[in-house]
Design a protein around this motif. Structure first.
Motif, PDB file in Angstrom:
ATOM      1  N   VAL A  44       0.869  -1.173   0.000  1.00 34.68           N
ATOM      2  CA  VAL A  44       0.000   0.000   0.000  1.00 34.68           C
ATOM      3  C   VAL A  44       0.907   1.224   0.000  1.00 34.68           C
ATOM      4  CG1 VAL A  44      -1.787   1.298   1.213  1.00 34.68           C
ATOM      5  CG2 VAL A  44      -1.835  -1.215   1.232  1.00 34.68           C
ATOM      6  N   VAL A  45       0.790   2.022  -1.057  1.00 36.37           N
ATOM      7  CA  VAL A  45       1.582   3.229  -1.207  1.00 36.37           C
ATOM      8  C   VAL A  45       0.646   4.410  -0.979  1.00 36.37           C
ATOM      9  CG1 VAL A  45       2.989   4.599  -2.783  1.00 36.37           C
ATOM     10  CG2 VAL A  45       3.107   2.096  -2.865  1.00 36.37           C
ATOM     11  N   VAL A 101      -2.525   2.077  -4.467  1.00 42.31           N
ATOM     12  CA  VAL A 101      -2.056   3.443  -4.269  1.00 42.31           C
ATOM     13  C   VAL A 101      -3.196   4.250  -3.667  1.00 42.31           C
ATOM     14  CG1 VAL A 101      -1.077   5.501  -5.335  1.00 42.31           C
ATOM     15  CG2 VAL A 101      -0.494   3.240  -6.233  1.00 42.31           C
ATOM     16  N   ASP A 102      -2.981   4.722  -2.444  1.00 45.05           N
ATOM     17  CA  ASP A 102      -3.957   5.540  -1.722  1.00 45.05           C
ATOM     18  C   ASP A 102      -3.730   7.000  -2.129  1.00 45.05           C
ATOM     19  OD1 ASP A 102      -5.483   6.983   0.072  1.00 45.05           O
ATOM     20  OD2 ASP A 102      -4.644   6.031   1.866  1.00 45.05           O
ATOM     21  N   LEU A 103      -4.702   7.567  -2.827  1.00 45.14           N
ATOM     22  CA  LEU A 103      -4.569   8.922  -3.369  1.00 45.14           C
ATOM     23  C   LEU A 103      -5.403   9.958  -2.624  1.00 45.14           C
ATOM     24  CD1 LEU A 103      -4.716   7.919  -7.135  1.00 45.14           C
ATOM     25  CD2 LEU A 103      -2.739   8.817  -5.929  1.00 45.14           C
ATOM     26  N   HIS A 104      -5.922   9.634  -1.455  1.00 43.28           N
ATOM     27  CA  HIS A 104      -6.849  10.563  -0.810  1.00 43.28           C
ATOM     28  C   HIS A 104      -6.209  11.888  -0.413  1.00 43.28           C
ATOM     29  CE1 HIS A 104      -5.414   9.240   3.194  1.00 43.28           C
ATOM     30  NE2 HIS A 104      -5.995  10.334   3.636  1.00 43.28           N
ATOM     31  N   GLN A 105      -4.885  11.950  -0.303  1.00 41.75           N
ATOM     32  CA  GLN A 105      -4.213  13.197   0.068  1.00 41.75           C
ATOM     33  C   GLN A 105      -3.486  13.846  -1.114  1.00 41.75           C
ATOM     34  OE1 GLN A 105      -2.174  13.164   3.986  1.00 41.75           O
ATOM     35  NE2 GLN A 105      -2.752  11.011   4.003  1.00 41.75           N
ATOM     36  N   VAL A 106      -3.746  13.357  -2.327  1.00 38.68           N
ATOM     37  CA  VAL A 106      -3.148  13.960  -3.513  1.00 38.68           C
ATOM     38  C   VAL A 106      -4.064  15.093  -3.968  1.00 38.68           C
ATOM     39  CG1 VAL A 106      -2.527  13.591  -5.932  1.00 38.68           C
ATOM     40  CG2 VAL A 106      -1.916  11.898  -4.200  1.00 38.68           C
ATOM     41  N   LEU A 154      -2.298  -3.327 -10.207  1.00 38.94           N
ATOM     42  CA  LEU A 154      -2.271  -1.991  -9.614  1.00 38.94           C
ATOM     43  C   LEU A 154      -3.703  -1.547  -9.409  1.00 38.94           C
ATOM     44  CD1 LEU A 154      -0.760   0.682  -8.850  1.00 38.94           C
ATOM     45  CD2 LEU A 154      -1.047   1.356 -11.253  1.00 38.94           C
ATOM     46  N   ARG A 155      -3.990  -1.039  -8.225  1.00 38.43           N
ATOM     47  CA  ARG A 155      -5.296  -0.464  -7.944  1.00 38.43           C
ATOM     48  C   ARG A 155      -5.103   0.913  -7.333  1.00 38.43           C
ATOM     49  NH1 ARG A 155      -7.988  -5.834  -5.187  1.00 38.43           N
ATOM     50  NH2 ARG A 155      -8.145  -7.018  -7.134  1.00 38.43           N
TER      51      ARG A 155
END
Length: 125
Positions: A30-31, A61-66, A91-92
């Motif tokens: 988990v990135v 890939v956790d993008l919630h803070q991008v 990849l998700r």
């Protein structure tokens, strides 16, 4: 001739650098990203997604803070998706905020790469 007044808009604000935290959850990497994904931060993202030598690599890939992503991020995610798929993995992308999802949708990346509402959903089957 009078000199023009120049408004002082304050110091130039630099974009927020991209920070990366990588963890392992049941064999899935988990990135978690925070900041902006652009030309200046692309190498950071590329290194974070590197999986050479890992059998059947699976990455969420956790993008919630991008807060922003340009075409650099799109290209990196396409390349990572291809590399992970060729290695028998996947990849998700998870928890994508509205502005970044709009970018993903415009270029069709959300059709190519599996996008889930939450990290927990992305970790599931």
């Amino acid at each position: 001739m009078a000199e023009a007044d120049i408004a002082d808009t304050g110091p130039n604000e630099r974009p927020e650098p991209l920070s990366v935290v990588s963890t392992d959850v049941d064999g899935i990497r988990v990135v978690t990203l925070s900041g902006e994904i652009d030309h200046d931060t692309g190498d950071t993202l590329r290194r974070a997604l590197e999986t050479s030598g890992v059998p059947r690599p699976r990455t969420v890939v956790d993008l919630h803070q991008v807060t922003f992503m340009d075409s650099s991020g799109i290209n990196i995610f396409i390349a990572a998706h291809r590399a992970l798929s060729e290695a028998g993995g996947w990849l998700r992308l998870a928890a994508v905020n509205e502005s970044v999802m709009r970018t993903l949708s415009i270029v069709g990346l959300d059709v190519i790469v599996d996008c889930r509402d939450t990290v927990d959903q992305a970790l599931g089957d």
